[in-house]
Design a protein around this motif. Sequence first.
Motif, short mmCIF file in Angstrom:
data_model
loop_
_atom_site.label_atom_id
_atom_site.label_comp_id
_atom_site.label_asym_id
_atom_site.label_seq_id
_atom_site.Cartn_x
_atom_site.Cartn_y
_atom_site.Cartn_z
N THR A 132 -11.03 -9.18 -2.38
CA THR A 132 -11.96 -8.06 -2.39
C THR A 132 -12.62 -7.94 -3.76
O THR A 132 -12.13 -8.53 -4.73
CB THR A 132 -11.24 -6.73 -2.07
N ARG A 139 -3.40 -0.07 -5.81
CA ARG A 139 -3.63 -1.45 -6.25
C ARG A 139 -3.25 -1.66 -7.71
O ARG A 139 -3.96 -2.30 -8.47
CB ARG A 139 -5.06 -1.89 -6.01
N ASP A 195 0.81 -1.22 0.00
CA ASP A 195 0.00 0.00 0.00
C ASP A 195 0.84 1.27 0.00
O ASP A 195 0.31 2.37 0.21
CB ASP A 195 -0.97 0.01 1.19
N SER A 253 -1.39 5.83 3.38
CA SER A 253 -1.10 4.47 3.84
C SER A 253 -0.40 4.44 5.21
O SER A 253 0.31 5.37 5.59
CB SER A 253 -0.21 3.78 2.81
N ASP A 313 -6.04 -8.70 -0.62
CA ASP A 313 -6.64 -7.76 -1.56
C ASP A 313 -7.26 -8.48 -2.76
O ASP A 313 -8.20 -7.98 -3.38
CB ASP A 313 -5.61 -6.73 -2.04
N GLU A 333 -15.11 -8.02 6.65
CA GLU A 333 -13.65 -8.00 6.67
C GLU A 333 -13.14 -8.08 8.11
O GLU A 333 -12.19 -8.82 8.40
CB GLU A 333 -13.12 -6.72 6.02
N HIS A 361 -0.70 -9.79 2.09
CA HIS A 361 -1.43 -8.55 1.76
C HIS A 361 -2.05 -8.65 0.36
O HIS A 361 -3.23 -8.35 0.18
CB HIS A 361 -0.48 -7.36 1.83
N THR A 392 -13.55 -4.08 1.36
CA THR A 392 -12.60 -3.48 2.29
C THR A 392 -13.33 -2.55 3.24
O THR A 392 -14.17 -1.75 2.82
CB THR A 392 -11.53 -2.68 1.51
N GLY A 393 -13.03 -2.67 4.53
CA GLY A 393 -13.65 -1.82 5.54
C GLY A 393 -15.01 -2.29 6.01
O GLY A 393 -15.64 -1.63 6.82
N SER A 394 -15.46 -3.44 5.54
CA SER A 394 -16.78 -3.93 5.92
C SER A 394 -16.72 -4.73 7.22
O SER A 394 -15.65 -5.11 7.70
CB SER A 394 -17.36 -4.82 4.81
#
Length: 155
Positions: free
Chosen positions: A104, A55, A14, A20, A101, A135, A97, A130-132
């Motif tokens: 997602t 990304r 990131d 980041s 990703d 997750e 990582h 992401t961020g849910s």
Amino acid sequence: MLVAGAWLGSLLPDADRAGSRIYRARRLERRAWPLRIVGRLARLPLRALILLGHRGLTHSLLATAAVTAAAFALASTVVPALAHEVAAGILIGYLAHVAADACTPGGVPLLAPLSKRRRHLLPRPARIPTGSLRELAVAAALTGGTVAVTLLLAG
């Protein structure tokens, strides 16, 4: 060294995003001004990666190999006896990582720069935004599982 390398490796993909976590000073850096200066200087070359877009290339197998090789070369000059452990840790963290990703909806360009096609590890309905809350639940389950396995192996 393996765990420290994995932690750092998990932050590196990131580096292509300005906000980041890799760019944030850690507690030790905030407390000791010489470390703050060293931290800022060490992060300076990473700033150019922001130009690549999030990304993108940093989430590819090519970047994984390049970062691992660079980590091994750097560790070989600084702490030769631990170079393999540092590089293995970086590789594990970086791959973890990228794999996360790839779970997602956005996926990752795994074969960049040869292909811009985004790859996914999960079928469309199972992909985790992401961020849910999903997750968070998956991360908690994986962390708990890792701790349990580590305790079983250590005991």
